[in-house]
Motif scaffolding. Sequence first.
Motif, PDB file in Angstrom:
ATOM      1  N   GLU A 488     106.987  66.802  29.910  1.00  0.00           N
ATOM      2  CA  GLU A 488     107.289  66.085  28.708  1.00  0.00           C
ATOM      3  C   GLU A 488     108.147  66.920  27.716  1.00  0.00           C
ATOM      4  OE1 GLU A 488     105.353  63.131  25.314  1.00  0.00           O
ATOM      5  OE2 GLU A 488     103.819  64.141  26.689  1.00  0.00           O
ATOM      6  N   PRO A 489     109.442  66.628  27.398  1.00  0.00           N
ATOM      7  CA  PRO A 489     110.111  67.438  26.292  1.00  0.00           C
ATOM      8  C   PRO A 489     109.331  67.907  25.246  1.00  0.00           C
ATOM      9  CG  PRO A 489     111.469  65.332  27.188  1.00  0.00           C
ATOM     10  CD  PRO A 489     109.835  65.133  27.524  1.00  0.00           C
ATOM     11  N   VAL A 490     109.698  69.238  25.026  1.00  0.00           N
ATOM     12  CA  VAL A 490     109.053  69.952  23.818  1.00  0.00           C
ATOM     13  C   VAL A 490     110.062  70.456  22.914  1.00  0.00           C
ATOM     14  CG1 VAL A 490     107.548  71.915  23.086  1.00  0.00           C
ATOM     15  CG2 VAL A 490     107.151  70.496  25.255  1.00  0.00           C
ATOM     16  N   PHE A 491     110.217  69.963  21.678  1.00  0.00           N
ATOM     17  CA  PHE A 491     110.968  70.288  20.685  1.00  0.00           C
ATOM     18  C   PHE A 491     110.366  71.067  19.543  1.00  0.00           C
ATOM     19  CE2 PHE A 491     112.796  66.701  22.584  1.00  0.00           C
ATOM     20  CZ  PHE A 491     114.138  66.865  22.996  1.00  0.00           C
ATOM     21  N   ALA A 492     111.085  71.742  18.445  1.00  0.00           N
ATOM     22  CA  ALA A 492     110.424  72.631  17.643  1.00  0.00           C
ATOM     23  C   ALA A 492     111.315  72.377  16.296  1.00  0.00           C
ATOM     24  CB  ALA A 492     110.324  74.113  18.035  1.00  0.00           C
ATOM     25  N   LEU A 493     110.348  72.442  15.156  1.00  0.00           N
ATOM     26  CA  LEU A 493     110.662  72.827  13.919  1.00  0.00           C
ATOM     27  C   LEU A 493     110.939  73.962  13.528  1.00  0.00           C
ATOM     28  CD1 LEU A 493     109.396  69.606  11.970  1.00  0.00           C
ATOM     29  CD2 LEU A 493     111.654  69.890  12.483  1.00  0.00           C
ATOM     30  N   ARG A 494     111.863  74.527  12.642  1.00  0.00           N
ATOM     31  CA  ARG A 494     111.770  75.847  12.244  1.00  0.00           C
ATOM     32  C   ARG A 494     111.309  75.920  10.936  1.00  0.00           C
ATOM     33  NH1 ARG A 494     116.163  77.633  14.515  1.00  0.00           N
ATOM     34  NH2 ARG A 494     115.581  79.201  15.942  1.00  0.00           N
ATOM     35  N   ARG A 528      93.871  77.693  15.012  1.00  0.00           N
ATOM     36  CA  ARG A 528      95.133  78.031  14.447  1.00  0.00           C
ATOM     37  C   ARG A 528      95.342  77.883  13.059  1.00  0.00           C
ATOM     38  NH1 ARG A 528      98.164  78.569  19.185  1.00  0.00           N
ATOM     39  NH2 ARG A 528      99.806  79.368  18.118  1.00  0.00           N
ATOM     40  N   ALA A 529      94.324  77.084  12.512  1.00  0.00           N
ATOM     41  CA  ALA A 529      94.524  76.577  11.007  1.00  0.00           C
ATOM     42  C   ALA A 529      94.961  77.777   9.888  1.00  0.00           C
ATOM     43  CB  ALA A 529      93.517  75.846  10.489  1.00  0.00           C
ATOM     44  N   PRO A 530      94.430  79.203  10.141  1.00  0.00           N
ATOM     45  CA  PRO A 530      94.879  80.156   9.227  1.00  0.00           C
ATOM     46  C   PRO A 530      96.395  80.348   9.211  1.00  0.00           C
ATOM     47  CG  PRO A 530      92.881  80.798  10.352  1.00  0.00           C
ATOM     48  CD  PRO A 530      93.369  79.324  10.960  1.00  0.00           C
ATOM     49  N   ALA A 531      97.031  80.174  10.439  1.00  0.00           N
ATOM     50  CA  ALA A 531      98.562  80.206  10.576  1.00  0.00           C
ATOM     51  C   ALA A 531      99.306  79.242   9.606  1.00  0.00           C
ATOM     52  CB  ALA A 531      99.045  80.181  11.941  1.00  0.00           C
ATOM     53  N   CYS A 532      98.813  78.353   9.021  1.00  0.00           N
ATOM     54  CA  CYS A 532      99.387  77.605   8.320  1.00  0.00           C
ATOM     55  C   CYS A 532      99.335  77.551   6.756  1.00  0.00           C
ATOM     56  CB  CYS A 532      99.045  76.042   8.754  1.00  0.00           C
ATOM     57  SG  CYS A 532      98.889  75.554  10.469  1.00  0.00           S
ATOM     58  N   GLY A 533      99.297  78.789   6.276  1.00  0.00           N
ATOM     59  CA  GLY A 533      99.331  78.938   4.924  1.00  0.00           C
ATOM     60  C   GLY A 533     100.760  79.045   4.430  1.00  0.00           C
ATOM     61  N   GLY A 534     101.595  79.049   5.041  1.00  0.00           N
ATOM     62  CA  GLY A 534     102.966  78.697   4.465  1.00  0.00           C
ATOM     63  C   GLY A 534     103.974  78.081   5.524  1.00  0.00           C
ATOM     64  N   PRO A 535     104.999  78.269   5.538  1.00  0.00           N
ATOM     65  CA  PRO A 535     105.877  77.496   6.400  1.00  0.00           C
ATOM     66  C   PRO A 535     105.828  77.948   7.875  1.00  0.00           C
ATOM     67  CG  PRO A 535     107.214  78.178   4.553  1.00  0.00           C
ATOM     68  CD  PRO A 535     105.890  78.831   4.433  1.00  0.00           C
ATOM     69  N   VAL A 536     105.943  77.125   9.009  1.00  0.00           N
ATOM     70  CA  VAL A 536     105.685  77.273  10.253  1.00  0.00           C
ATOM     71  C   VAL A 536     106.582  77.000  11.118  1.00  0.00           C
ATOM     72  CG1 VAL A 536     103.111  76.999  10.179  1.00  0.00           C
ATOM     73  CG2 VAL A 536     104.587  75.118  10.665  1.00  0.00           C
ATOM     74  N   ASP A 537     106.607  77.660  12.211  1.00  0.00           N
ATOM     75  CA  ASP A 537     107.630  77.213  13.647  1.00  0.00           C
ATOM     76  C   ASP A 537     106.497  76.566  14.419  1.00  0.00           C
ATOM     77  OD1 ASP A 537     109.748  78.590  12.222  1.00  0.00           O
ATOM     78  OD2 ASP A 537     109.530  80.100  13.670  1.00  0.00           O
ATOM     79  N   ALA A 538     106.996  75.162  14.560  1.00  0.00           N
ATOM     80  CA  ALA A 538     105.884  74.286  15.436  1.00  0.00           C
ATOM     81  C   ALA A 538     106.648  73.637  16.669  1.00  0.00           C
ATOM     82  CB  ALA A 538     105.346  73.313  14.409  1.00  0.00           C
ATOM     83  N   ALA A 539     106.099  73.832  17.745  1.00  0.00           N
ATOM     84  CA  ALA A 539     106.755  73.091  18.958  1.00  0.00           C
ATOM     85  C   ALA A 539     105.820  72.062  19.335  1.00  0.00           C
ATOM     86  CB  ALA A 539     106.656  74.144  20.137  1.00  0.00           C
ATOM     87  N   GLY A 549      96.007  48.092  18.201  1.00  0.00           N
ATOM     88  CA  GLY A 549      96.903  47.259  18.416  1.00  0.00           C
ATOM     89  C   GLY A 549      98.108  47.749  17.365  1.00  0.00           C
ATOM     90  N   THR A 550      97.840  49.018  16.893  1.00  0.00           N
ATOM     91  CA  THR A 550      99.068  49.284  15.860  1.00  0.00           C
ATOM     92  C   THR A 550      99.588  50.735  16.585  1.00  0.00           C
ATOM     93  OG1 THR A 550      97.501  50.827  14.384  1.00  0.00           O
ATOM     94  CG2 THR A 550      98.100  48.420  14.023  1.00  0.00           C
ATOM     95  N   ARG A 551     100.646  50.882  16.412  1.00  0.00           N
ATOM     96  CA  ARG A 551     101.581  52.011  16.957  1.00  0.00           C
ATOM     97  C   ARG A 551     102.210  52.799  15.852  1.00  0.00           C
ATOM     98  NH1 ARG A 551     106.581  52.017  21.048  1.00  0.00           N
ATOM     99  NH2 ARG A 551     107.681  51.354  19.274  1.00  0.00           N
ATOM    100  N   ARG A 552     101.989  54.163  15.740  1.00  0.00           N
ATOM    101  CA  ARG A 552     102.681  55.041  14.797  1.00  0.00           C
ATOM    102  C   ARG A 552     103.228  56.077  15.518  1.00  0.00           C
ATOM    103  NH1 ARG A 552      99.240  58.739  12.521  1.00  0.00           N
ATOM    104  NH2 ARG A 552      96.888  58.588  13.493  1.00  0.00           N
ATOM    105  N   LEU A 553     104.157  56.794  14.802  1.00  0.00           N
ATOM    106  CA  LEU A 553     104.912  58.187  15.369  1.00  0.00           C
ATOM    107  C   LEU A 553     103.837  59.238  15.262  1.00  0.00           C
ATOM    108  CD1 LEU A 553     107.556  59.431  16.295  1.00  0.00           C
ATOM    109  CD2 LEU A 553     108.046  59.920  14.089  1.00  0.00           C
ATOM    110  N   GLN A 554     103.877  59.810  16.267  1.00  0.00           N
ATOM    111  CA  GLN A 554     102.930  61.357  16.392  1.00  0.00           C
ATOM    112  C   GLN A 554     103.437  62.311  17.044  1.00  0.00           C
ATOM    113  OE1 GLN A 554      98.556  61.481  18.412  1.00  0.00           O
ATOM    114  NE2 GLN A 554      97.854  61.412  15.771  1.00  0.00           N
ATOM    115  N   LEU A 555     103.003  63.504  16.526  1.00  0.00           N
ATOM    116  CA  LEU A 555     103.528  64.741  17.372  1.00  0.00           C
ATOM    117  C   LEU A 555     102.380  65.414  18.057  1.00  0.00           C
ATOM    118  CD1 LEU A 555     106.127  66.218  14.688  1.00  0.00           C
ATOM    119  CD2 LEU A 555     106.367  64.304  16.227  1.00  0.00           C
ATOM    120  N   LYS A 556     102.383  65.821  19.146  1.00  0.00           N
ATOM    121  CA  LYS A 556     101.378  66.513  19.628  1.00  0.00           C
ATOM    122  C   LYS A 556     101.771  68.000  19.816  1.00  0.00           C
ATOM    123  CE  LYS A 556      98.738  63.119  22.410  1.00  0.00           C
ATOM    124  NZ  LYS A 556      99.832  61.871  21.835  1.00  0.00           N
ATOM    125  N   LEU A 557     100.791  68.871  19.121  1.00  0.00           N
ATOM    126  CA  LEU A 557     101.368  70.316  18.836  1.00  0.00           C
ATOM    127  C   LEU A 557     101.076  71.043  20.256  1.00  0.00           C
ATOM    128  CD1 LEU A 557      99.959  71.210  15.700  1.00  0.00           C
ATOM    129  CD2 LEU A 557     102.264  71.030  16.008  1.00  0.00           C
TER     130      LEU A 557
END
Length: 564
Positions: A488-494, A528-539, A549-557
């Motif tokens: 499954e394609p993996v993308f990342a935010l910087r 890994r929560a302690p790594a989120c004290g500031g901005p993160v790079d997330a894949a 019955g409802t659908r919403r956008l979700q990212l799986k880390l």
Amino acid sequence: MEAAVDAARAAELAAALGLHPLAARVLAARGHADPAEAEAFLAARLADLPDPFRMKGMEAAVERIARALEGGERIACYGDYDVDGVTSTALLCGFLRAAGADVVTYTPHRLVEGYGLNGDAVRSLAAQGVRLLVTLDCGITSVDEVRVAAGLGVDTVVVDHHTVPVELPAAAAILNPHQPGCAYPSKDLAAVGVTFALAMALRRRLRERGRFGPARPEPNLKEVLDLVALGTVADVVPLVGANRILVRWGLEQLATSRRPGVRALKRVAGIADGTPVTAGQVGFRLAPRINAAGRLDDAGRGVRLLLSGDAAAAQALADELDRENQARQEIERRILEQALADAGARVAAGARGLVLARDGWHAGVVGIVASRVVERFHRPAVLVALEDGAGKGSGRSIEGFHLYDALAACSGHLARFGGHRHAAGVTVERAQVEPFRAAFEAHAAATIADEDLVPRCRIDGWVGDAEVTEDAAEGLARLGPFGAGHPEPVFALRGAAARARTVGAGGAHLKLALGRGLDAIGFGMGDRAPACGGPVDAAFTIGFDEWDGTRRLQLKLKDLRPAR
């Protein structure tokens, strides 16, 4: 590690096929930049399956089986005890019965008989009147056992997909895409894929010979694709080429299957009848329950489940396998705790390859635990369950380390071994465990570079916050089914803002609001929560969470780190 992609070609592909830009980027990076080739990949048409007669040995296999059918000879389908072997056995047995054959099945007991063809079973089947033996997901190394069969007047057809040894058994026919000189283009078929190719070829030949008619309808092979999807996904073969086509249509068949055993299996796995079935559900819900039969006791129950025509009997078998799967999970937890401790000590001592062995471990479960050890330490691992004077083990590997070749290099210390690049099984005498460990560690030290020991999260590209949308999720879903060889394609935010909290029992999972507030979940990543004290790079992967019955956008880390 980011996949390389030609942005211009990806844009051309998106325009030509009406693809979402992220989907086009993934296809182009994975070798499908040509619009015609990409269209064929997406369509995954059954008509595009290779001609089965291109497989080396197919003509001889079909001729011998057809002769047995027409002559009323008893045929035995002898399959391995894992999901690939069980589905191969059910598929071929069901087809042969529909064609009017006298057919029996045999599944060896993992703990009593071990893997592969064995002489006692051959003699027992011969005594029952079997004159043709078809091995399924095993047999490619069974030189002595095939010789025993021949001496008893039993011919053998080998249907396998494991690594081909130098010496092959003297069988009536051998089907294995890895054979030298085999022109079949999809080399990475699971055994059930090879079996399906055999069924395709047999049906064609039997049709030509007038075997089918009003009294004996021609089998509809599309209806057995549920079995093909089960075995192919469970065996973790690359979902490209023929495998992609087979699984694409097999998942559809699983969703609507009329097979009582499949419906009962879905019921105990919590998959509603008629709803779409994903490759992930096959791998994590359906396959483990079939595997549980062979891991702890009699794998023949899996074959009986899939061949059953009685809904009540199928449900009883499915319930039994569900209970065994729960028992397997408890055994696995105990062994994993011990194995992680042993592995940690070996890694601290500098080992790049791991051989772990203990009394009291269950031979049917060590393969699963080996996978967990590899995930934790990113080193190839072989786990051995010792009992009395010998041990049976299973190994799993990392990218860049050929496990079968490593075992071949250590074969002087092994009573028996087999498998392929990523997974293998061994039998070793107790006195040879330490010499085997030393040889395996030495081979790993000589072949594994420092960088191979560092786990990497491969991404298909960096994206901006605004690119992560429901349209993107829907566009990427068109590329499925996903699995080995086509993840499954993996993308990342910087440098994304992250608001974190932990959820689940003991805070096991990580819940994030990323960037503009994108919902993200990291299963098993609560630490890994302690790594989120500031901005993160997330894949992450981009998809949907569906609930009530409802659908919403979700990212799986998949991974994250403090922003760099």
